[in-house]
Motif scaffolding. Structure first.
Motif: not given
Length: 541
Positions: A13-17, A19-22, A24-29
């Protein structure tokens, strides 16, 4: 379990789309999960180590305490190095199992179950492929565990032999013996052979089943390849995304790690059963001379010291012939009984019964009418003092050796006891006086000096009953006379049982009993026994 799912969202999801905010949240998670996992790991290590060390402490103290309760007979038939090995090597060998097993099982089991659930949630088809390796893994691990248990038992026995060789060969007495007999090279050869055997046993233990475990590693490595193959086949792919495949592979690696750890824990536990068996063999030993269930309440200072030996019979374990048979003696308070006879007649055995180092098989020994088996052992130790023919001094100062028997003794009391034993002048002449180190087993002093130190140590406790087992055997004639005079003075109002070969030390005794093959053949005073011209008269020739 969270990281693989976060990874799937990053890839799918995050890389194909973009979606930088998502992202960031996923990496922070991911970072947050790693931090929390690390913190929990530290807490887990602290808890497991603390609990494990408490268990080790309990085992050590329980074994030591139980061995302290064993009779002297146990230590005469057991090698000292063997006892030391049980407490140090066997319990020490269990440390990793005791400290980490519980948490390892808990953490790995919960991780494996949670991982399996997560894998099924991602793809139940791929999960079946991953779990097919379990039956052969369990079977091989059980085979390895049984093999290592046998080797562990052999290794601990070899370690005990090594301990015995060290204890016997490197003690002061052992070194003197090897040097005087020229057996040093033989001892070295014996030590070397045992040490080489330990190398072989350790190699066998570490390599036991290694080829089987290596085969399992190959199988574990082949599983991801099978998963990639399944993901690429139309029949099993089922529209699987790249993120799901990567997350599943990550979970699969996370599953094999705890499963392997659980199997290894099983192997370690089974191997450690050999150590547990050796330790509990000692813990299960019956106590031959134990505290009474309901000890009689006595004030040791009020004991008069009236000793009676009533129809006592005693046989050492493993012997068919009784060491003592039908012994009847009365020693009124404040009097002296001398036990004489040839070597092996039972004199020291009878003295040990009065000190309750052993219990009679029949009959009883009483003090002031109270059976010794009804005394608390601590009270009896204050009532009966023993000076044996084998003097044992601790590797510490003279003062601490004397204070060992009475920790609250003042320096004045220590010096008074030393004066009574005719050893104060000797101690005072030393450069450090009472702070002089006595050396290992007291080898800094001569036999007679050690004997007098032991006498002072016993007199410091001021027992009402004294058992002197060849207490002056190591003294020269002049020193023996001086110590005997001190004993005569101190024996006033005190019951004294003297065991001696030299009849010159017992001629003034109130009563003399002559033993022969465990039986009393004569009793009387020195003069009356000489007039009878019996066994005593023959001994005095």
């Amino acid at each position: 379990m969270a990281s693989p799912f976060l990874l799937r969202e990053v890839i799918d999801v995050a890389i194909p789309d973009q979606d930088v905010p998502l992202l960031v949240w996923l990496v922070a998670g991911m970072v947050g999960v790693a931090v929390l996992t690390s913190v929990l790991g530290v807490v887990q290590t602290w808890i497991s180590t603390r609990v494990g060390q408490e268990v080790m402490h309990r085992l050590r103290t329980d074994v030591f305490t139980h061995l302290q309760r064993q009779s002297v007979a146990f230590f005469t038939r057991t090698r000292t190095g063997e006892v030391q090995s049980r407490i140090t090597n066997d319990i020490g060998g269990m440390q990793s199992v005791v400290t980490s097993t519980a948490t390892s099982i808990a953490s790995n089991l919960t991780t494996a179950v949670a991982t399996a659930v997560a894998m099924i949630a991602l793809s139940w088809k791929l999960s079946l492929i991953s779990l097919v390796v379990m039956p052969p893994a369990i079977y091989l691990s059980r085979r390895v565990a049984a093999l290592r248990r046998v080797i562990t038992m052999q290794r601990q026995r070899a370690l005990a032999d090594l301990n015995v060789t060290i204890e016997e060969g490197l003690s002061v007495s052992g070194v003197q013996l090897s040097k005087t007999l020229g057996t040093g090279s033989a001892l070295i050869d014996r030590f070397t052979a045992t040490s080489e055997r330990l190398i072989d046993l350790q190699l066998r233990s570490d390599l036991a089943g290694r080829w089987r475990m290596a085969s399992m590693s190959v199988i574990f490595a082949a599983i991801p390849a099978a998963i990639y193959l399944s993901a690429g086949l139309p029949a099993t792919a089922g529209g699987m995304t790249i993120g799901t495949l990567v997350a599943f592979t990550s979970l699969q690696q996370s599953l094999f790690r705890p499963l392997t750890s659980l199997l290894n824990v099983g192997v370690s536990i089974t191997s450690s059963l050999a150590l547990f068996a050796r330790i509990f063999e000692y813990l299960d030993l019956p106590v031959e001379v134990d505290e009474p269930a309901e000890p009689v309440a006595v004030d040791p200072s009020s004991i008069r010291g009236d000793v009676r030996i009533e129809d006592v019979t005693f046989t050492y374990p493993g012997n068919d012939t009784a060491a003592l048979a039908g012994i009847d003696l009365t020693v009124p308070a404040g009097t002296t009984l001398a036990l004489v006879g040839e070597t092996g007649s039972g004199k020291s055995t009878l003295g040990s019964l009065v000190a309750r180092l052993a219990d009679p098989d029949a009959g009883r020994v009483t003090i002031d009418g109270i059976d010794l088996r009804r005394f608390a052992l601590a009270d009896l130790a204050r009532v009966v003092g023993v000076v044996s023919q084998e003097t044992y001094l601790l590797h510490t100062t003279v003062r601490e050796n004397l204070r060992y028997t009475r920790p609250d003794a003042t320096d004045r009391q220590i010096e008074d006891a030393a004066r009574a034993a005719q050893v104060h002048d000797l101690i005072a002449s030393l450069p450090d006086g009472y702070d002089t180190m006595v050396g290992s087993r007291g080898h800094r002093f001569s036999g007679g000096e050690k004997q007098r130190l032991a006498i002072a140590r016993t007199l410091l406790r001021d027992p009402r009953v004294l058992v002197l087992d060849e207490a002056t055997s190591a003294l020269d004639t002049a020193t023996e006379r001086a110590v005997q005079q001190a004993f005569d003075e101190l024996a006033r109002g005190r019951t004294t049982i003297t065991i001696a070969h030299r009849l010159s030390t017992v001629r003034d005794a109130d009563q003399i009993a002559v033993l022969d093959h465990g039986r009393i053949v004569e009793t009387g005073t020195h003069e009356s026994l000489l007039e009878n011209d019996g066994r005593y008269a023959a001994l005095s020739v």
